[in-house]
Design a protein around this motif. Structure first.
Motif, PDB file in Angstrom:
ATOM      1  N   VAL A 178       0.810  -1.326  -0.156  1.00 30.03           N
ATOM      2  CA  VAL A 178       0.008   0.066  -0.033  1.00 30.03           C
ATOM      3  C   VAL A 178       0.990   1.438   0.032  1.00 30.03           C
ATOM      4  CG1 VAL A 178      -1.627  -1.377   1.274  1.00 30.03           C
ATOM      5  CG2 VAL A 178      -0.109   0.414   2.353  1.00 30.03           C
ATOM      6  N   LEU A 179       0.300   2.370  -0.086  1.00 32.27           N
ATOM      7  CA  LEU A 179       0.934   3.555   0.018  1.00 32.27           C
ATOM      8  C   LEU A 179       1.057   4.274   1.201  1.00 32.27           C
ATOM      9  CD1 LEU A 179      -0.538   5.600  -3.117  1.00 32.27           C
ATOM     10  CD2 LEU A 179       1.591   4.520  -2.969  1.00 32.27           C
ATOM     11  N   LYS A 180       2.174   4.847   1.707  1.00 28.88           N
ATOM     12  CA  LYS A 180       2.342   5.563   2.721  1.00 28.88           C
ATOM     13  C   LYS A 180       2.597   7.157   2.354  1.00 28.88           C
ATOM     14  CE  LYS A 180       4.867   4.318   6.303  1.00 28.88           C
ATOM     15  NZ  LYS A 180       6.043   4.061   7.032  1.00 28.88           N
ATOM     16  N   PHE A 181       1.828   8.012   3.270  1.00 28.43           N
ATOM     17  CA  PHE A 181       1.829   9.552   2.923  1.00 28.43           C
ATOM     18  C   PHE A 181       2.667  10.191   3.723  1.00 28.43           C
ATOM     19  CE2 PHE A 181      -2.060   7.606   0.706  1.00 28.43           C
ATOM     20  CZ  PHE A 181      -1.906   8.380  -0.513  1.00 28.43           C
ATOM     21  N   ASN A 182       3.396  11.431   3.315  1.00 29.81           N
ATOM     22  CA  ASN A 182       4.314  12.060   4.031  1.00 29.81           C
ATOM     23  C   ASN A 182       3.895  13.528   3.562  1.00 29.81           C
ATOM     24  OD1 ASN A 182       6.210  12.884   6.000  1.00 29.81           O
ATOM     25  ND2 ASN A 182       7.192  13.848   4.304  1.00 29.81           N
ATOM     26  N   TYR A 183       3.015  14.226   4.163  1.00 21.34           N
ATOM     27  CA  TYR A 183       2.427  15.505   3.692  1.00 21.34           C
ATOM     28  C   TYR A 183       2.388  16.613   5.012  1.00 21.34           C
ATOM     29  CZ  TYR A 183      -0.223  18.319   0.554  1.00 21.34           C
ATOM     30  OH  TYR A 183      -0.774  19.337  -0.571  1.00 21.34           O
ATOM     31  N   GLU A 184       2.859  17.759   4.640  1.00 19.69           N
ATOM     32  CA  GLU A 184       2.674  18.884   5.697  1.00 19.69           C
ATOM     33  C   GLU A 184       2.283  20.152   4.847  1.00 19.69           C
ATOM     34  OE1 GLU A 184       5.832  19.529   7.990  1.00 19.69           O
ATOM     35  OE2 GLU A 184       5.850  17.677   9.310  1.00 19.69           O
TER      36      GLU A 184
END
Length: 580
Positions: free
Chosen positions: A458-464
Motif C-alpha cells: 500500500v501507499l504511505k503518505f508524508n505531507y505537511e
C-alpha cells in the motif's frame, strides 16, 4: 513473490488503467481512431440510467441506513463507490501526516459524484514560477492546451459567461442558470466588499449538445449522477460512446498490481487481480496508459519494479510519488435573518452553485502568501438530507431580540417543527478552494510492511502544509466574515484561529490531489514529457492529475480532460508512424 498468472488471449493496441476523466477521454479518442483498447477499472460497471444503480430522485427514507455509512462518506445516495477508507484497502501515514486519500471504485470514478466545476487554467497558472519565483513552471503554456479546452467545452458542454478576466479564460459556454435568492444576497454582500461574483462554470447541460444527452431539469442532485446524462460523468459521456465504437473491452473489478515489462524495460501490459475470484490475470498491450488517479498511478509505478527499473517503473528521477499536492480548503457558515419565515417554493437549480468568486487579487503582492483561491457558495431550500437540522439555541441567539428570551428553542415535537420551518433556508455558507505550492518532500511512497487484501503493498503518505497555505486560509476566513457582514448576515460558530490553521482542511480532503508523476523537459527532475509520455519508457503514458506541475486554484478535471485528449492525439500519431 511468484504468481500463477492467467494471460488474456488478445493483445491490445492500448491498455488503459482507470476510467475516470483521463482514462475515459483516452478510451473515447483512441477507440474512435480505430485502436483496440482494454479499459481496466478497479470497481464495477456503472450506468446512472440503470434502474438497479439509480439513486437520483430517491426519497431520504429510502436509504437503508437513513444517512451516511462507513462506505458512503457523502451519504447513501451519493454516487461514489468508495471513500477515504475502504475495507481491505488501507494506506498508512508518516508521523505528523494527516493526509486523507479518497478513492472511487466504479466505471467513471470520481466523475460520477464531483461538483462539475469546470475551470480552465489560465496563462499565469502554467508559469507561476516566473511570477512569484516558487515551485516550477509547466513545460507547456496555455496556448498549447487552449485548442483542447475548446474541444472539451464543445464535446461535453459547460455553462458560463464571457468575462474577459485575464487568468480566468473564457470558453464555449452554454447559458448559465439564474441566481437563486441566497446567491443574490451573497452577490450583494460580496460586491459591497469589493469582491467579484460571476456565473459559475459547470459541466451541466442547460441546452442539449447531442441527441443522447438531455438538458438538466434542475433537481439539484448531480452528486447522484444523472439518469438523463445532463451532467458530465466519464461513465456516461466518454466510456459509453467508447464502448459503442466496438473497439473497447471493459475489464471491471480488476485491481492492477503492476505494469509488466520486457527485458529492455518497456511496458508489455498489466498484471491485475480479479476482485471477484482473487485470481491473477495479465493483459498484453503495445502501450499502457495509467489514469487511475494521481496516487493510484504512482502506486502502480512504484510497485512495478524490475532489474531495469529497480526504483519502480519510469522512476530513474526518483520523482514518482513526489510533489503530491491538493487544493487548500476552508469554510464558514452563516445565518441570514432576511431569509427567515419565507414562503416555500422549488429553487433547486443545478447540483451546485450558480455563482462563484474567481481569484481577484493576482496583482497584489503584499498578502503574505503567493497563490490564490476561489470561493464557492451554497444555501437555499433544497430537500434536506437525513440528519438535517439546526442548533436552534445558537440560531435563536443570532436573531435580534431573541437572544434575551428565557425560553429555549425547539427541542422536539411541534415547537421544534415550528422553528425548523422558520429557519429553513436561512442558513448558508461558503468555501475557499486554493492553490498550494508543490514541495518535493510531500509525497506518497510504498509501505512494504503493509499489504491490502489483494496482497499489493500500500501507499504511505508524508505531507505537511506550509505557512503559505495556512496564511491563505486565514485570508479566506477574513474574506468570509467580510462578505457575511456586508450582506447583513451573522457568522455561525467561533471564527477558526491559528490553533486550527484557520479551518484549513487536511490535505486530501478536497479530493484534488495531483503532481505525483509531474511532466517536464528534464528527465532528471520529472517523470513525463510534455505529452504525458514517460521519459524512461516510451510506450507508457500517465493521463491523470499526476502529470500536473502545479494545481492553480481551479478544479483539475477540465485540465485532465484537455491534456488526456492532447496526449491521445500525440500517441495515435506516434503509433501510426511506427515510433512506438
Amino acid at each position: 513473490m511468484s504468481f500463477q498468472i492467467i494471460e488474456q488471449a488478445t493483445k491490445y493496441d492500448v491498455c488503459i488503467v482507470g476510467s475516470g476523466a483521463g482514462g475515459g477521454m483516452a478510451a473515447k479518442i483512441l477507440s474512435e481512431k480505430g485502436f483496440k483498447i482494454a479499459l481496466v477499472e478497479a470497481g464495477p460497471d456503472f450506468d446512472p440510467a440503470n434502474p438497479e444503480q439509480r439513486t437520483q430522485l430517491r426519497w431520504p427514507y429510502e436509504s437503508p441506513r437513513r444517512g451516511a455509512g462507513t462506505q458512503r462518506p457523502f451519504g447513501d445516495f451519493d454516487m461514489a463507490y468508495g471513500g477515504w477508507n475502504i475495507d481491505g484497502e488501507p494506506y498508512t501515514r508518516e508521523s505528523g501526516t494527516n493526509f486523507d486519500w479518497f478513492r472511487s471504485r466504479m466505471v467513471g470514478g470520481r466523475t460520477n459524484h464531483w461538483g462539475r466545476i469546470s475551470l480552465r487554467f489560465g496563462p499565469l497558472d502554467f508559469k507561476r514560477k516566473d511570477y512569484d519565483g516558487k515551485g516550477d513552471n509547466w513545460p507547456i503554456g496555455y496556448e498549447d492546451v487552449r485548442p483542447y479546452y475548446d474541444k472539451v467545452d464543445k464535446l461535453i458542454g459547460v455553462f458560463g459567461t464571457k468575462e474577459n478576466i485575464p487568468n480566468e479564460p473564457d470558453g464555449y459556454f452554454l447559458p448559465p442558470p439564474k441566481p437563486r435568492l441566497h446567491e443574490m444576497y451573497f452577490k450583494k454582500g460580496a460586491e459591497k466588499a469589493g469582491i467579484p461574483m460571476i456565473p459559475s462554470r459547470l459541466s451541466i447541460l442547460t441546452k442539449r449538445v447531442n441527441k443522447k444527452r438531455q438538458a438538466c431539469f434542475y433537481c439539484n442532485q448531480c452528486a447522484r449522477s444523472c439518469t438523463v446524462y445532463g451532467d458530465f460523468s466519464s461513465s456516461s459521456v466518454l466510456v459509453k460512446p467508447a464502448k459503442d465504437s466496438g473497439n473497447v473491452d471493459l475489464f471491471v473489478n480488476a485491481m492492477v498490481r503492476e505494469v509488466t515489462t520486457d527485458k529492455n524495460g518497456n511496458a508489455t501490459g498489466v498484471h491485475y487481480i480479479d476482485k471477484t475470484n482473487l485470481k491473477d490475470y495479465k493483459i498484453k498491450a503495445r502501450v499502457v496508459i495509467l489514469a487511475a488517479s494521481a496516487c493510484s498511478s504512482a502506486r502502480i509505478l512504484l510497485n512495478s519494479k524490475s532489474s531495469v527499473h529497480p526504483n519502480g517503473l519510469a522512476n530513474s528521477s526518483d520523482v514518482v510519488g513526489r510533489y503530491l499536492h491538493d487544493s487548500t480548503g476552508s469554510s464558514r457558515m452563516a445565518f441570514l435573518p432576511s431569509l427567515m419565515d419565507r414562503k416555500r417554493y422549488n429553487e433547486d437549480g443545478v447540483g451546485g452553485m450558480h455563482l462563484y468568486t474567481p481569484w481577484w487579487l493576482n496583482d497584489q503582492k503584499n498578502l503574505g502568501f503567493t497563490r490564490g483561491y476561489h470561493i464557492e457558495y451554497w444555501g437555499g431550500m433544497g430537500m434536506p438530507s437525513y440528519g438535517f437540522g439546526f442548533n436552534m439555541e445558537a440560531l435563536n441567539g443570532s436573531v435580534p431580540g431573541r437572544n434575551r428570551e428565557k425560553k429555549k428553542a425547539g427541542g422536539y415535537g411541534l415547537s421544534f417543527m415550528d422553528d425548523v420551518k422558520r429557519f429553513y433556508g436561512s442558513t448558508l455558507g461558503m468555501s475557499g478552494r486554493g492553490e498550494s505550492i508543490p514541495r518535493r518532500d510531500n509525497r506518497c511512497s510504498i509501505d512494504d510492511n503493509t499489504l491490502d487484501k489483494y496482497g499489493i503493498p500500500v501507499l504511505k503518505f508524508n505531507y505537511e502544509w506550509s505557512d503559505e497555505e495556512v496564511k491563505q486560509a486565514a485570508h479566506m476566513q477574513d474574506t468570509f466574515e467580510e462578505i457575511i457582514d456586508s450582506m447583513g448576515g451573522v457568522a455561525l460558530g467561533e471564527k477558526p484561529g491559528k490553533d486550527s490553521n484557520y479551518g484549513l482542511e487536511n490535505p486530501g480532503r478536497i479530493i484534488h490531489e495531483v503532481g505525483t508523476t509531474r511532466m517536464g523537459n528534464d528527465a532528471k527532475s520529472s517523470v513525463l514529457n510534455k505529452y504525458n509520455q514517460a521519459h524512461d519508457v516510451p510506450n507508457l503514458f500517465v493521463m491523470d492529475g499526476g502529470a500536473f506541475v502545479s494545481q492553480a486554484d481551479k478544479n483539475p478535471t477540465w485540465t485532465i480532460l484537455a491534456l488526456a485528449w492532447r496526449a491521445s492525439d500525440y500517441l495515435a500519431d506516434e503509433l501510426k508512424k511506427g515510433r512506438i
